[in-house]
Design a protein around this motif. Structure first.
Motif, mmCIF file in Angstrom:
data_model
loop_
_atom_site.group_PDB
_atom_site.id
_atom_site.type_symbol
_atom_site.label_atom_id
_atom_site.label_comp_id
_atom_site.label_asym_id
_atom_site.label_seq_id
_atom_site.Cartn_x
_atom_site.Cartn_y
_atom_site.Cartn_z
ATOM 1 N N ALA A 97 0.862 -1.180 0.000
ATOM 2 C CA ALA A 97 0.000 0.000 0.000
ATOM 3 C C ALA A 97 0.896 1.227 0.000
ATOM 4 C CB ALA A 97 -0.918 0.012 1.219
ATOM 5 N N TYR A 98 0.343 2.361 -0.403
ATOM 6 C CA TYR A 98 1.093 3.623 -0.415
ATOM 7 C C TYR A 98 1.205 4.164 1.006
ATOM 8 C CZ TYR A 98 2.015 8.607 -1.210
ATOM 9 O OH TYR A 98 2.541 9.869 -1.179
ATOM 10 N N TYR A 99 2.446 4.454 1.434
ATOM 11 C CA TYR A 99 2.617 4.898 2.825
ATOM 12 C C TYR A 99 1.912 6.212 3.103
ATOM 13 C CZ TYR A 99 6.599 8.234 1.979
ATOM 14 O OH TYR A 99 7.413 9.274 1.594
ATOM 15 N N GLY A 100 1.745 7.045 2.078
ATOM 16 C CA GLY A 100 1.048 8.313 2.242
ATOM 17 C C GLY A 100 -0.441 8.173 2.467
ATOM 18 N N ASP A 101 -0.991 6.982 2.187
ATOM 19 C CA ASP A 101 -2.392 6.732 2.542
ATOM 20 C C ASP A 101 -2.578 6.771 4.052
ATOM 21 O OD1 ASP A 101 -3.069 6.352 -0.095
ATOM 22 O OD2 ASP A 101 -3.630 4.244 0.102
ATOM 23 N N ILE A 102 -1.533 6.364 4.772
ATOM 24 C CA ILE A 102 -1.605 6.321 6.232
ATOM 25 C C ILE A 102 -1.293 7.693 6.807
ATOM 26 C CG2 ILE A 102 -0.727 5.181 8.311
ATOM 27 C CD1 ILE A 102 0.229 2.917 6.282
ATOM 28 N N GLU A 103 -0.204 8.270 6.345
ATOM 29 C CA GLU A 103 0.155 9.628 6.726
ATOM 30 C C GLU A 103 1.043 10.228 5.653
ATOM 31 O OE1 GLU A 103 1.307 10.567 10.770
ATOM 32 O OE2 GLU A 103 2.966 11.815 10.045
ATOM 33 N N PRO A 104 0.690 11.379 5.091
ATOM 34 C CA PRO A 104 1.561 12.047 4.119
ATOM 35 C C PRO A 104 2.905 12.382 4.749
ATOM 36 C CG PRO A 104 -0.644 12.990 4.057
ATOM 37 C CD PRO A 104 -0.592 12.095 5.258
ATOM 38 N N ASP A 105 3.980 12.207 3.980
ATOM 39 C CA ASP A 105 5.329 12.323 4.531
ATOM 40 C C ASP A 105 5.882 13.741 4.407
ATOM 41 O OD1 ASP A 105 7.798 11.814 5.565
ATOM 42 O OD2 ASP A 105 8.528 10.650 3.861
ATOM 43 N N HIS A 106 5.310 14.627 5.212
ATOM 44 C CA HIS A 106 5.907 15.961 5.385
ATOM 45 C C HIS A 106 5.566 16.437 6.783
ATOM 46 C CE1 HIS A 106 2.012 18.113 4.806
ATOM 47 N NE2 HIS A 106 1.775 17.179 3.893
ATOM 48 N N ALA A 107 6.175 17.524 7.205
ATOM 49 C CA ALA A 107 6.108 17.933 8.614
ATOM 50 C C ALA A 107 4.685 18.051 9.141
ATOM 51 C CB ALA A 107 6.855 19.247 8.795
ATOM 52 N N ASP A 108 3.759 18.537 8.314
ATOM 53 C CA ASP A 108 2.375 18.690 8.746
ATOM 54 C C ASP A 108 1.461 17.609 8.182
ATOM 55 O OD1 ASP A 108 2.783 20.982 10.303
ATOM 56 O OD2 ASP A 108 2.675 22.284 8.539
ATOM 57 N N GLY A 109 2.067 16.559 7.606
ATOM 58 C CA GLY A 109 1.263 15.510 6.993
ATOM 59 C C GLY A 109 0.356 14.802 7.979
ATOM 60 N N TRP A 110 0.801 14.730 9.240
ATOM 61 C CA TRP A 110 0.005 14.038 10.253
ATOM 62 C C TRP A 110 -1.372 14.668 10.426
ATOM 63 C CZ3 TRP A 110 -1.723 16.642 14.550
ATOM 64 C CH2 TRP A 110 -1.091 17.863 14.851
ATOM 65 N N ALA B 169 5.511 9.443 12.660
ATOM 66 C CA ALA B 169 5.033 8.892 11.391
ATOM 67 C C ALA B 169 5.455 7.439 11.203
ATOM 68 C CB ALA B 169 5.533 9.744 10.234
ATOM 69 N N ILE B 170 6.687 7.093 11.614
ATOM 70 C CA ILE B 170 7.130 5.706 11.470
ATOM 71 C C ILE B 170 6.212 4.777 12.261
ATOM 72 C CG2 ILE B 170 8.975 4.088 12.095
ATOM 73 C CD1 ILE B 170 10.975 6.233 11.226
ATOM 74 N N GLY B 171 5.789 5.221 13.427
ATOM 75 C CA GLY B 171 4.838 4.435 14.205
ATOM 76 C C GLY B 171 3.517 4.264 13.477
ATOM 77 N N ALA B 172 3.039 5.332 12.847
ATOM 78 C CA ALA B 172 1.780 5.253 12.113
ATOM 79 C C ALA B 172 1.905 4.328 10.905
ATOM 80 C CB ALA B 172 1.354 6.651 11.663
ATOM 81 N N TRP B 173 3.005 4.471 10.165
ATOM 82 C CA TRP B 173 3.201 3.591 8.999
ATOM 83 C C TRP B 173 3.311 2.129 9.437
ATOM 84 C CZ3 TRP B 173 7.607 7.386 7.416
ATOM 85 C CH2 TRP B 173 7.040 8.547 6.880
ATOM 86 N N SER B 174 3.972 1.904 10.558
ATOM 87 C CA SER B 174 4.093 0.536 11.078
ATOM 88 C C SER B 174 2.728 -0.025 11.443
ATOM 89 C CB SER B 174 5.010 0.509 12.303
ATOM 90 O OG SER B 174 6.310 0.947 11.985
ATOM 91 N N LYS C 36 16.583 16.737 12.561
ATOM 92 C CA LYS C 36 16.370 18.101 12.075
ATOM 93 C C LYS C 36 15.572 18.090 10.788
ATOM 94 C CE LYS C 36 18.754 22.395 10.811
ATOM 95 N NZ LYS C 36 20.069 23.082 10.676
ATOM 96 N N ALA C 37 15.882 17.145 9.889
ATOM 97 C CA ALA C 37 15.211 17.081 8.592
ATOM 98 C C ALA C 37 13.828 16.446 8.687
ATOM 99 C CB ALA C 37 16.073 16.298 7.603
ATOM 100 N N PHE C 38 13.682 15.423 9.550
ATOM 101 C CA PHE C 38 12.437 14.658 9.596
ATOM 102 C C PHE C 38 11.984 14.405 11.041
ATOM 103 C CE2 PHE C 38 14.916 13.194 5.867
ATOM 104 C CZ PHE C 38 14.082 13.667 4.852
ATOM 105 N N PRO C 39 11.772 15.454 11.810
ATOM 106 C CA PRO C 39 11.379 15.241 13.203
ATOM 107 C C PRO C 39 10.043 14.511 13.337
ATOM 108 C CG PRO C 39 11.070 17.533 12.576
ATOM 109 C CD PRO C 39 11.834 16.890 11.469
ATOM 110 N N HIS C 40 9.198 14.627 12.321
ATOM 111 C CA HIS C 40 7.864 14.020 12.397
ATOM 112 C C HIS C 40 7.898 12.494 12.329
ATOM 113 C CE1 HIS C 40 8.692 14.519 8.078
ATOM 114 N NE2 HIS C 40 7.815 13.562 7.828
ATOM 115 N N TRP C 41 9.043 11.904 11.952
ATOM 116 C CA TRP C 41 9.129 10.447 11.887
ATOM 117 C C TRP C 41 9.172 9.805 13.273
ATOM 118 C CZ3 TRP C 41 13.617 9.494 7.832
ATOM 119 C CH2 TRP C 41 13.190 9.913 6.573
ATOM 120 N N PHE C 42 9.655 10.537 14.267
ATOM 121 C CA PHE C 42 9.996 9.954 15.566
ATOM 122 C C PHE C 42 9.188 10.597 16.688
ATOM 123 C CE2 PHE C 42 13.722 10.034 12.763
ATOM 124 C CZ PHE C 42 14.053 8.689 12.719
#
Length: 419
Positions: free
Chosen positions: A189-202, A226-231, A303-309
């Motif tokens: 499945a497309y990971y962006g279906d779960i959460e779009p991959d940008h800072a405000d995607g959540w 976001a990694i938790g959501a994709w998981s 710094k680049a992807f704080p929303h992942w963690f």
């Protein structure tokens, strides 16, 4: 100048360009960090299963990925289309829409499942894609994903949306015919279906939909990124596969590349239904040891992807020694299930040696169960897989997923699941 000499110069220039250091990034083994790794504290298999493994899992929840909520609701599965003669009759293709009826703000995700027609009930690889189902498959009747995507000229993503020219652009990473002919199914499945991959995607994805404060949520230490959501999404695919008779749900392999390799590792750590865990070029925050400070670092990634963690992970930027975990512990969480780590020789950003060492230092956990991990002290030669219940290779090439990688995963799964 002689033709052979010209060719040699061009080759050396290409290699040099591929490994050109980024400013302020360490690529020198003489300058890697030497802080001691946290101790796995292994005693017995029973203690690992009942005590130590849950302790380490909680450390990763608290300090890296955050805790996945357990009160999200029961998913609904709707098979929206079935094609029994997909890929020229090689497979049956299904589309399954997964939603949360009690969380209508989340649009849900669309799973694409290929099962081999030559096999009654097939083991299945489960993974998320970067481009969507239409990018994974070259079949032109696969619906075009309409969610947000990062603009990409090479993949024909325009104004943050896929176009007809985006079809098949990720198919080299998903060699469907190779996998299906070996008797395995594929669910993606497309990971962006779960959460779009940008800072405000959540705010447009799962995390806002399940939070009591919605898009006004202030994410705190220990809460999921976001990694938790994709998981979580990968586990919901597993939920569906348990209902599909064409899938052998007792043999599910979770796979991911790059940031989705971090995701597959975290999904495999949390969900033991994934009997085989695969990390492809997952690097920092994935299989690579954070204390080495080689290539991408905790400071760079947070710094680049704080929303992942989870927010707490940012506090270990330039302070890895203060973190109570390192990534050999993430690899160890798969035990006693088999796990495979793959690197690429040109992917210095992901620290291939650091990925190897995580597998090496996680290997003692295998011994608790009478199994072998990686016994070699140094990374193997290029294109030479090593290891048993923890497998590893570093292949020729760059940051990517190739047929070579897939061949090793298929061989590994066949060997272990035949036992």
């Amino acid at each position: 100048m002689r033709p052979l000499l010209i060719l040699l110069i061009l080759l050396l220039a290409t290699v040099a360009q591929a490994q050109t250091p980024r400013p302020g990034v360490n690529y020198d083994e003489a300058k890697v960090g030497n802080d001691p790794l946290p101790d796995l504290k292994l005693t017995t298999a029973e203690d690992w299963t009942k005590t130590r493994r849950p302790e380490i899992l909680k450390l990763f929840e608290d300090h890296v990925f955050g805790k996945t909520p357990t009160d999200i609701g029961t998913p609904k599965f709707e098979v929206t289309a079935t094609k029994p003669d997909a890929l020229g009759g090689l497979a049956t293709r299904k589309f399954i829409h997964i939603s949360l009826p009690n969380r209508p703000a989340w649009p849900g995700m669309d799973v694409m499942l290929y099962t081999p027609n030559a096999t009654k009930s097939a083991p299945c690889f489960v993974g998320l894609s970067f481009g969507g189902n239409h990018a994974v498959s070259q079949e032109t009747d696969v619906p075009l994903n309409t969610r947000w995507q990062r603009d990409n000229k090479e993949k024909n993503i325009v104004s943050n949306r896929a176009t007809e020219a985006s079809r098949g652009t990720e198919s080299s990473r998903w060699p469907l015919e190779l996998i299906l002919k070996r008797g395995f199914a594929v669910a993606t499945a497309y990971y962006g279906d779960i959460e779009p991959d940008h800072a405000d995607g959540w705010k447009e994805g799962l995390r806002a939909a399940v939070s009591k404060d919605g898009a006004n949520t202030d994410w705190k230490d220990g809460e999921w990124g976001a990694i938790g959501a994709w998981s979580w999404g990968l586990s919901r695919i597993a939920d569906y596969l348990e209902t599909d008779k064409q899938v052998d749900a007792k043999h599910l392999a979770v796979i991911g590349h790059s940031r989705l390799g971090k995701t597959s590792l975290w999904a495999g750590a949390q969900d033991e239904r994934f009997g085989f865990v695969i990390s492809n070029n997952s690097g920092e925050g994935g299989a690579a040891l954070m204390r080495r400070d080689f290539g991408e670092t905790t400071a760079i990634i947070t710094k680049a992807f704080p929303h992942w963690f989870t927010p707490k992970y940012t506090s270990y930027a330039n302070n890895a020694a203060a973190c109570p975990i390192d990534m050999h512990m993430l690899i160890a969480l798969a035990a006693p299930r088999p796990i495979y780590i793959a690197s690429a020789v040109e992917d210095t950003w992901a620290d291939p040696k650091g990925e190897f060492l995580s597998g090496k230092f996680a290997s003692p956990v295998c011994a608790l169960f009478g199994k072998k991990g990686i016994v070699a002290d140094e990374p193997p030669a290029i294109d030479t897989p090593v290891g048993d219940f923890i497998g590893y290779h570093v292949r020729t090439g760059k940051h990517d997923v190739t047929d070579y990688d897939w061949t090793q995963y298929l061989n590994f799964a066949t060997r272990h699941w035949a036992k």
